[in-house]
Scaffold this active site. Structure first.
Site, PDB file in Angstrom:
ATOM      1  N   GLN A 104       0.812  -1.216   0.000  1.00 34.91           N
ATOM      2  CA  GLN A 104       0.000   0.000   0.000  1.00 34.91           C
ATOM      3  C   GLN A 104       0.848   1.269   0.000  1.00 34.91           C
ATOM      4  O   GLN A 104       0.304   2.367  -0.052  1.00 34.91           O
ATOM      5  CB  GLN A 104      -0.906   0.009   1.237  1.00 34.91           C
ATOM      6  N   HIS A 168      -0.649  -0.305   5.826  1.00 32.43           N
ATOM      7  CA  HIS A 168      -0.911   0.673   6.882  1.00 32.43           C
ATOM      8  C   HIS A 168       0.230   1.674   7.066  1.00 32.43           C
ATOM      9  O   HIS A 168       0.695   1.920   8.181  1.00 32.43           O
ATOM     10  CB  HIS A 168      -1.244  -0.038   8.205  1.00 32.43           C
ATOM     11  N   GLU A 261     -13.443   4.492  11.726  1.00 36.95           N
ATOM     12  CA  GLU A 261     -13.796   5.476  12.745  1.00 36.95           C
ATOM     13  C   GLU A 261     -13.520   6.906  12.306  1.00 36.95           C
ATOM     14  O   GLU A 261     -12.543   7.177  11.626  1.00 36.95           O
ATOM     15  CB  GLU A 261     -12.979   5.225  14.024  1.00 36.95           C
ATOM     16  N   TYR A 271      -7.014   5.809  21.427  1.00 41.65           N
ATOM     17  CA  TYR A 271      -8.256   5.558  20.703  1.00 41.65           C
ATOM     18  C   TYR A 271      -8.545   4.071  20.494  1.00 41.65           C
ATOM     19  O   TYR A 271      -9.415   3.716  19.706  1.00 41.65           O
ATOM     20  CB  TYR A 271      -8.274   6.391  19.419  1.00 41.65           C
ATOM     21  N   TYR A 282     -10.846 -10.077   9.736  1.00 44.24           N
ATOM     22  CA  TYR A 282     -11.276 -10.547   8.425  1.00 44.24           C
ATOM     23  C   TYR A 282     -11.731 -12.008   8.460  1.00 44.24           C
ATOM     24  O   TYR A 282     -12.540 -12.440   7.642  1.00 44.24           O
ATOM     25  CB  TYR A 282     -10.153 -10.365   7.407  1.00 44.24           C
TER      26      TYR A 282
END
Length: 393
Positions: A104, A168, A261, A271, A282
């Protein structure tokens, strides 16, 4: 209202500075080129929208910004920076630092310095190679006067631990009113990193424009956590912005199979990821200890199942006054733009889903100086789109 369940202005300071009549006129001359490819009409709860394709042929575009002369500057994940002017895409800007296109990762966000008109400075986030593998870095550079190259490229942040993971990396940038930078980095595929205050992964970070540590950071001394950390417990924050009206910092992050979120990160707060979440793994397995725990913050809003949010903007513009204060969230998996209405307290009260599946993976959304929206689609043949209000009859 409890966070929403279903069974993001990125241009904060820049946008206000550009919202001058002359700049808006200049933008319109670029946004409505004679060679515009296509205009489509969509009916929504608040009226008719027009979506036009300003450019195609981009390889996984990740971010777009409006420059003071009205041209658009766009990142492509493989490592190219392009400029769109008068309906034409430039050749790749030279001098972009080496990018590791890994999973990514690649060339990610771009943000213009608040004094860009005078200093031509900009910021980029990207994934880079280093000891141990790959990680997120942030660089500052100067765009040449002819807009063909970057100069004075300086790395002002490098995350603490690189790994071989390909997911990520985050990472969008929001510039505060004092010129400091907020940006997010995901957990790099290892949720436990999001709970380690000595690890940059899974965090919202805050640095000054020169890479130094702001006095407002909770761990600025560095004894209890990394001094750049603002908040922890984030899975993969890819949207971050300030509300121009009140200066509130807002983020949107990916959950797993669910649990995306919207948050208002506060200094030193946690958080929750992966201790608490509104989503499942998943595989369908439960994650963590449930949806709430003492000492961990609740989201302002969440999605289950996941829409895979890519960017966040707060609408403060003239074209859609009925959207004033709404949050706009680009979505990848569900290929849509979510419009979240808020009440006078800032609580999210309802959601409308726009363009569902019509344009592919929507990676970025920003509010242009004239109040229109700009979006990019994260595809092999990606596009820049402009969303405007249809003229009334």
């Amino acid at each position: 209202m409890r966070p929403g369940q279903w069974t993001r202005t990125k241009l904060s300071q820049i946008g206000a500075a550009l919202a001058l009549p002359l700049a808006a006129a200049s933008f319109l001359s670029v946004a409505l080129p004679a060679a515009a490819q296509q205009v489509r009409e969509f009916q929504t709860q608040t009226g008719t929208l027009l979506v036009e394709t300003l450019a195609g042929g981009l390889q996984h575009p990740w971010a777009v910004e409006v420059m003071p002369d009205g041209a658009l500057i766009i990142t492509e994940r493989p490592g190219r920076l392009r400029i769109l002017r008068d309906g034409k895409l430039s050749a790749a800007v030279k001098g972009v630092p080496d990018v590791a296109e890994h999973g990514q990762g690649g060339l990610l966000d771009i943000a213009l310095d608040p004094q860009f008109s005078a200093n031509r400075a900009l910021y980029l986030t990207l994934s880079a190679r280093g000891d141990g593998g790959y990680g997120t870095v942030l660089v500052r550079a100067t765009l040449s006067a002819d807009q063909r190259s970057l100069t004075d490229v300086q790395e002002i942040f490098r995350m603490s631990r690189f790994t071989r993971a390909g997911q990520h990396f985050g990472s969008r940038i929001a510039i505060d009113r004092d010129g400091s930078l907020f940006f997010g980095i995901g957990d790099r595929g290892d949720g436990e990193r999001a709970q380690d205050p000595r690890d940059h992964a899974g965090a919202i970070l805050h640095i000054n424009a020169d890479g130094s540590i702001p006095a407002s950071n909770p761990y600025r001394v560095g004894t209890e956590g990394r001094p750049e950390i603002w908040s922890k417990g984030h899975r993969n924050p890819q949207g971050i912005t300030f509300d121009p009206a009140d200066g509130k910092l807002l983020t949107v992050e990916h959950g797993a199979r669910g649990g995306d979120e919207v948050n208002n990160p506060q200094p030193g707060k946690n958080y929750g990821w992966p201790l608490i979440t509104y989503g499942k793994d998943y595989s369908g397995a439960e994650i963590g200890e449930g949806t709430a725990k003492d000492g961990l913050e609740q989201p302002l809003y969440y999605w289950d199942p996941s829409i895979a949010p890519g960017a966040l903007a707060v609408y403060r513009g003239s074209m859609f006054p009925e959207w004033n204060g709404n949050l706009l969230v680009a979505a990848l998996k569900y290929q849509l733009l979510a419009r979240l209405e808020r009440d006078d307290t800032g609580a999210i009260t309802s959601e409308e889903r726009l363009f569902d599946g019509e344009f592919g993976r929507i990676r970025d959304v920003v509010v242009a100086p004239d109040g229109a929206l700009l979006m990019v689609t994260d595809e092999q043949n990606g596009a820049v789109l402009r969303v405007s209000k249809a003229p009334t009859q």
